[in-house]
Motif scaffolding. Structure first.
Motif, PDB file in Angstrom:
ATOM      1  N   PHE A 364       0.988  -1.031  -0.075  1.00 18.89           N
ATOM      2  CA  PHE A 364       0.063  -0.057  -0.030  1.00 18.89           C
ATOM      3  C   PHE A 364       0.698   1.095  -0.158  1.00 18.89           C
ATOM      4  O   PHE A 364       0.471   2.376  -0.656  1.00 18.89           O
ATOM      5  CB  PHE A 364      -0.973   0.130   1.022  1.00 18.89           C
ATOM      6  CG  PHE A 364      -2.050   1.271   1.205  1.00 18.89           C
ATOM      7  CD1 PHE A 364      -2.920   1.062   0.238  1.00 18.89           C
ATOM      8  CD2 PHE A 364      -1.781   2.421   1.986  1.00 18.89           C
ATOM      9  CE1 PHE A 364      -3.788   2.219  -0.021  1.00 18.89           C
ATOM     10  CE2 PHE A 364      -2.492   3.360   1.747  1.00 18.89           C
ATOM     11  CZ  PHE A 364      -3.837   3.271   1.067  1.00 18.89           C
ATOM     12  N   PHE A 366       3.676   1.513  -1.442  1.00 19.71           N
ATOM     13  CA  PHE A 366       4.098   1.639  -2.725  1.00 19.71           C
ATOM     14  C   PHE A 366       3.091   2.248  -3.756  1.00 19.71           C
ATOM     15  O   PHE A 366       3.372   3.406  -4.497  1.00 19.71           O
ATOM     16  CB  PHE A 366       4.660   0.191  -3.489  1.00 19.71           C
ATOM     17  CG  PHE A 366       4.513   0.242  -4.832  1.00 19.71           C
ATOM     18  CD1 PHE A 366       5.562   0.923  -5.423  1.00 19.71           C
ATOM     19  CD2 PHE A 366       3.611  -0.092  -5.786  1.00 19.71           C
ATOM     20  CE1 PHE A 366       6.082   1.190  -6.832  1.00 19.71           C
ATOM     21  CE2 PHE A 366       3.894   0.389  -7.187  1.00 19.71           C
ATOM     22  CZ  PHE A 366       4.895   0.985  -7.656  1.00 19.71           C
ATOM     23  N   SER A 367       1.956   1.641  -3.324  1.00 18.07           N
ATOM     24  CA  SER A 367       0.793   2.355  -4.287  1.00 18.07           C
ATOM     25  C   SER A 367       0.650   3.608  -4.034  1.00 18.07           C
ATOM     26  O   SER A 367       0.213   4.466  -5.032  1.00 18.07           O
ATOM     27  CB  SER A 367      -0.504   1.644  -3.944  1.00 18.07           C
ATOM     28  OG  SER A 367      -0.910   0.380  -4.652  1.00 18.07           O
ATOM     29  N   THR A 368       0.692   4.153  -2.799  1.00 20.29           N
ATOM     30  CA  THR A 368       0.303   5.557  -2.491  1.00 20.29           C
ATOM     31  C   THR A 368       1.551   6.386  -3.037  1.00 20.29           C
ATOM     32  O   THR A 368       1.121   7.423  -3.726  1.00 20.29           O
ATOM     33  CB  THR A 368       0.292   5.616  -0.913  1.00 20.29           C
ATOM     34  OG1 THR A 368      -0.589   4.910  -0.181  1.00 20.29           O
ATOM     35  CG2 THR A 368      -0.091   7.132  -0.769  1.00 20.29           C
ATOM     36  N   LYS A 370       3.046   5.698  -5.696  1.00 18.21           N
ATOM     37  CA  LYS A 370       2.934   5.864  -7.099  1.00 18.21           C
ATOM     38  C   LYS A 370       1.919   7.008  -7.426  1.00 18.21           C
ATOM     39  O   LYS A 370       1.956   7.598  -8.412  1.00 18.21           O
ATOM     40  CB  LYS A 370       2.551   4.640  -7.519  1.00 18.21           C
ATOM     41  CG  LYS A 370       2.048   4.515  -9.100  1.00 18.21           C
ATOM     42  CD  LYS A 370       0.672   4.075  -9.043  1.00 18.21           C
ATOM     43  CE  LYS A 370       0.079   3.170  -8.092  1.00 18.21           C
ATOM     44  NZ  LYS A 370      -1.227   3.116  -7.954  1.00 18.21           N
TER      45      LYS A 370
END
Lengths: 436, 111
Positions: A364, A366-368, A370
């Motif tokens: 999560f 990483f997702s954020t 990005k």
């Protein structure tokens, strides 16, 4: 009204008087001749980070790096005795690229005993020496000892591998990184081996993305919808003030508040963040590797503020390390591809997760990251095209943008010292970037 | 991975969403871009109440030796990370104003 104390001079910028406070030209970010001078006087002269030692496992592990801005390709390899070396990726026979797969212009990695040229089978040992010539007796006056791969200066600092294209670098790596080489030493980089690595070609000058990541003045505005409505309103009304700025010219750093590990008020964060205990600042639960930040290297959290959230360091000329209070680190590298184009590379580095919950918290984060990077990157193209329009020729920088001002000045100083300053009448009078 | 992915028996209610059990970040991100807001809202609404139980279930196993069913479940949670931004923040699949921006994943931790 300042929420955090500034230097006695009244501002961070005036604390370094050589920087000045005047509006600045951004022609240094699209002029083709200036760009070439940056390549010649900076990128071909300075130590450049090409990756971590963890990418090279056992002896014989290697990876290649493409430097199209220098028309060069290099091979970085770990010898069987553990030494990391770099060579130009050129066979001494007839110039074929030595190490590549499928597409000659793409980077590759692997493990080998020797490097073998695909064209005529010349082979090189891991230390670069020429080991085998196909039909050696057909050649004239062969001196194998003089036909090794051409070496590239290579050194390692805290597990980061650097190369220098200057055949005789003016400084050792440790000298070039001082005082950061000692002031950041000891951080548990080597234990944060759970790595995400992304890259993107961006239609802006390389310095513009550094600008974007060395000021947080933009954060409450550009990224406002990433926060909950209540939190974003609060952030926008307060704006941004750094805890501390420091120049170690040509390097620099900004220290910022922030973080939520865990947040005081669950309404501050989005529903999924509460369930995963993670967000932009990383997983809320610190890994054992950082020992609750009890043994931070001396240059981290310089104001010793309890609201400390992140320190961003610019390691001259094109590398950044961001240390998060929550116990992980980010790197950014910016490779110039042209006056209005660069390759952006980033790694997110966490301690290896011990279970699925920790793994999901990192995913999560990483997702954020990005989502934010998408917003930052696209804004750059919008900036690049408009500064190139030359409708406006000088731009305003505030005190929270001191590192933007400093980085452009440090570049200018090096171009002027080693290049052809008379070609750039639009550049302000030389001012020492270290404020002396 | 496809919608033939199997889930642990306790999570049979999530079976309609197994096409989100995708191996790589790139696949998960592209699935997000290709989905309608209604589809993502349905996935989000089904997953959020089960997320804590999903993690508790997966935490019972060695992360490096997850049974296929648990692994599929965790991949659904990773896809939820992607889908959460359109649902919780953007009200559209793409990051607003992200026009031409894209990222290439060079390396990601295996699962």
């Amino acid at each position: 009204m300042a929420h955090f104390p500034k230097p006695l001079e009244g501002s961070w910028t005036e604390h370094y008087p050589g920087l000045g406070t005047a509006p600045v030209s951004y022609k240094d970010s699209y002029d083709p001749d200036y760009w070439q001078q940056e390549i010649d006087t900076i990128f071909k002269k300075e130590w450049l980070c090409v990756g971590r030692v963890e990418r090279l496992g056992r002896g014989g592990s290697y990876f290649t790096r493409e430097f199209p801005w220098a028309k060069r390709s290099i091979v970085v390899v770990k010898d069987r005795d553990g030494t990391v070396r770099a060579f130009y990726n050129v066979c001494r026979h007839r110039g074929n690229k030595l190490v590549w797969d499928d597409f000659p212009n793409e980077e590759t990695s692997g493990v080998c005993r020797q490097f073998s040229c695909k064209y005529h089978g010349w082979r090189y040992d891991l230390d670069g020496s020429l080991a085998f010539i196909q039909q050696e007796e057909e050649f004239f006056n062969v001196d194998k000892d003089s036909l090794g791969l051409v070496p590239v200066a290579c050194d390692v600092w805290e597990g980061f591998i650097f190369v220098n294209l200057d055949p005789e670098p003016q400084q050792t790596l440790a000298e070039a990184l001082a005082p950061l080489s000692e002031g950041l030493a000891g951080y548990p980089f080597g234990e944060m081996t759970q790595t995400y690595e992304v890259r993107s070609e961006i239609n802006s000058n390389w310095k513009l993305f550094i600008d974007a990541f060395v000021e947080f003045y933009h954060a409450p505005v550009l990224h406002q919808r990433q926060a909950t409505a209540e939190e974003s309103q609060k952030l926008a009304s307060i704006g941004f003030e750094g805890l501390h700025y420091e120049l170690f010219s040509p390097h620099s750093m900004v220290s910022s508040w922030g973080g939520m590990s865990p947040p005081k008020d669950p309404r501050m964060v989005k529903p999924i963040e509460n369930l995963l205990r993670s967000g932009l600042f990383g997983p809320w639960d610190k890994p054992a590797a950082v020992n609750d930040n009890q043994n931070l290297p001396p240059l981290l959290n310089p104001s010793k503020h309890r609201a400390w959230g992140i320190d961003s360091f610019v390691l001259w000329p094109n590398f950044m390390i961001l240390f998060w209070e929550t116990g992980w680190y980010l790197t950014y590298t910016y490779w110039p591809l042209g006056p209005s184009k660069h390759l952006f590379e980033s790694t997110l580095n966490f301690a290896p997760p011990e279970n699925a919950s920790q793994r999901a918290a990192q995913e999560f984060a990483f997702s954020t990251f990005k989502e934010y990077a998408f917003q930052d990157a696209n804004t750059l193209e919008a900036t690049q095209t408009m500064i190139e329009s030359e409708v406006v020729d000088t731009f305003m920088l505030n005190d929270q943008e001191i590192l933007c001002r400093h980085h452009h000045a440090a570049v200018r100083e090096q171009v002027e010292a080693n290049g052809r300053p008379e070609s750039y009448p639009w550049m302000p009078t030389p001012a020492s970037a270290n404020g002396e | 991975m496809s919608n033939t992915a199997t889930l642990p028996a306790d999570f049979a209610d999530l079976a309609p969403f197994t096409d989100w059990a995708l191996d790589t970040w790139r696949e998960r991100y592209e699935k997000r871009l290709a989905s309608s807001m209604d589809e993502m809202q349905a996935f989000y609404d089904a997953m959020m109440p089960r997320l804590t139980e999903i993690l508790e279930h997966c935490d019972r196993f060695d992360l490096h030796d997850l049974p296929d069913e648990a692994r599929n479940l965790l991949l659904l949670a990773f896809s939820l990370c992607e889908a959460s931004f359109p649902v919780e923040a953007w009200r559209q699949p793409r990051v607003p104003d992200s026009g031409s921006a894209d990222l290439e994943m060079v390396r990601e931790p295996p699962l």
